[in-house]
Design a protein around this motif. Sequence first.
Motif, short mmCIF file in Angstrom:
data_model
loop_
_atom_site.label_atom_id
_atom_site.label_comp_id
_atom_site.label_asym_id
_atom_site.label_seq_id
_atom_site.Cartn_x
_atom_site.Cartn_y
_atom_site.Cartn_z
N GLU A 107 36.40 29.71 67.65
CA GLU A 107 36.01 29.91 69.05
C GLU A 107 37.05 30.76 69.79
OE1 GLU A 107 34.83 27.34 73.06
OE2 GLU A 107 35.71 26.34 71.33
N ILE A 108 38.35 30.46 69.57
CA ILE A 108 39.41 31.24 70.20
C ILE A 108 39.43 32.66 69.64
CG2 ILE A 108 41.88 31.40 70.64
CD1 ILE A 108 40.47 29.10 72.07
N TYR A 109 39.23 32.78 68.35
CA TYR A 109 39.16 34.08 67.67
C TYR A 109 38.11 34.98 68.32
CZ TYR A 109 37.36 36.97 63.70
OH TYR A 109 36.87 37.96 62.88
N GLU A 110 36.96 34.41 68.64
CA GLU A 110 35.89 35.19 69.26
C GLU A 110 36.15 35.43 70.74
OE1 GLU A 110 32.45 32.90 68.31
OE2 GLU A 110 32.27 33.73 66.27
N LEU A 111 36.70 34.43 71.44
CA LEU A 111 36.99 34.59 72.87
C LEU A 111 38.01 35.69 73.11
CD1 LEU A 111 37.13 30.92 74.21
CD2 LEU A 111 35.52 32.70 74.90
N PHE A 114 39.18 39.12 68.71
CA PHE A 114 39.83 39.58 67.49
C PHE A 114 38.81 39.85 66.39
CE2 PHE A 114 43.65 37.53 69.33
CZ PHE A 114 44.45 38.65 69.35
N ASP A 115 37.54 39.44 66.62
CA ASP A 115 36.50 39.72 65.63
C ASP A 115 36.27 41.22 65.49
OD1 ASP A 115 35.60 39.61 68.26
OD2 ASP A 115 33.60 38.94 67.75
N GLY A 116 36.75 42.02 66.46
CA GLY A 116 36.64 43.46 66.35
C GLY A 116 37.77 44.09 65.55
N LEU A 117 38.79 43.29 65.20
CA LEU A 117 39.94 43.81 64.47
C LEU A 117 40.14 43.16 63.11
CD1 LEU A 117 42.79 44.13 67.15
CD2 LEU A 117 41.54 45.97 66.04
N LEU A 118 39.91 41.85 63.05
CA LEU A 118 40.16 41.09 61.83
C LEU A 118 38.85 40.47 61.33
CD1 LEU A 118 43.34 39.25 63.12
CD2 LEU A 118 43.34 41.02 61.36
N SER A 119 38.51 40.73 60.09
CA SER A 119 37.27 40.16 59.56
C SER A 119 37.49 38.72 59.12
CB SER A 119 36.76 41.00 58.38
OG SER A 119 37.68 40.98 57.31
N HIS A 120 36.44 37.92 59.27
CA HIS A 120 36.50 36.51 58.87
C HIS A 120 35.49 36.26 57.76
CE1 HIS A 120 35.05 32.22 59.36
NE2 HIS A 120 36.27 32.12 58.90
N HIS A 121 35.91 35.44 56.79
CA HIS A 121 35.06 35.13 55.64
C HIS A 121 34.95 33.62 55.49
CE1 HIS A 121 35.24 39.37 54.26
NE2 HIS A 121 36.41 39.31 54.87
N ASP A 122 33.80 33.17 55.04
CA ASP A 122 33.55 31.73 54.92
C ASP A 122 34.34 31.10 53.78
OD1 ASP A 122 31.81 31.78 57.08
OD2 ASP A 122 30.04 32.12 55.81
N ASN A 123 34.70 31.88 52.78
CA ASN A 123 35.43 31.31 51.64
C ASN A 123 36.45 32.31 51.12
OD1 ASN A 123 33.98 33.04 49.57
ND2 ASN A 123 32.24 31.90 50.41
#
Length: 222
Positions: A107-111, A114-123
């Motif tokens: 939630e903080i990552y999206e607020l 940073f989702d525009g700079l660092l990619s997130h993966h489920d595993n």
Amino acid sequence: MDSTETDITPTNALDESRLSISLSQAGPTKEVTVVRIDGVVDTMTAGELERVIASLLGSDKYRLVMDLAGVEYISSAGWGIFVSRLREIREHAGDIKLARMTPDVCEIYELLEFDGLLSHHDNLESAEAAFYRGSSTAPLPKQSITIKQKPAGETATTAEPMGKLSLDEAVAQLVAEDPFCTIAELRDQINQRCSDRYHAGWWNIFAALRRGHLLSRRARFQ
């Protein structure tokens, strides 16, 4: 994941109870470093994480997966550590991939956008495999504000100029005009409406929002 794990424990007893970091190598030739983080990453513990990342870069380890499955909270200081080293990492054909974030951390990552700079993966497997798809390792723009000279014959911008406002004042004015603007959109508007004075990068806008306590979209809307 075939890996060899190394424990890294903070030297400060208080930090040790709040943060634990371990390293393991992954990938076909062990060129990906998985950084397992457990606990809280805030102003008290962020320094230990920064030292670990600096040590990895000093050893030419530029492909990093941050395993955040055990992280309860990351403050803006913690996120800043990741972002501050991205340019250097990507200039060496590396990247930082985030994996297994908890809902609260996500939630903080999206607020903070940073989702525009660092990619997130489920595993972890997906994060590690992303290094071999070769997509998001382009160098970041320079963080400093530099004077931008208009080429000869360039037509004037149609956007309303913002006078002699400082960067912080210009950002605050744009937020007041449209609180739903993203950091990237604020950057583009600043560069268009203040193009005769300076050129601002993504990090400059992020820093201005932070100084004005407007870092999250929620804060800008309120």
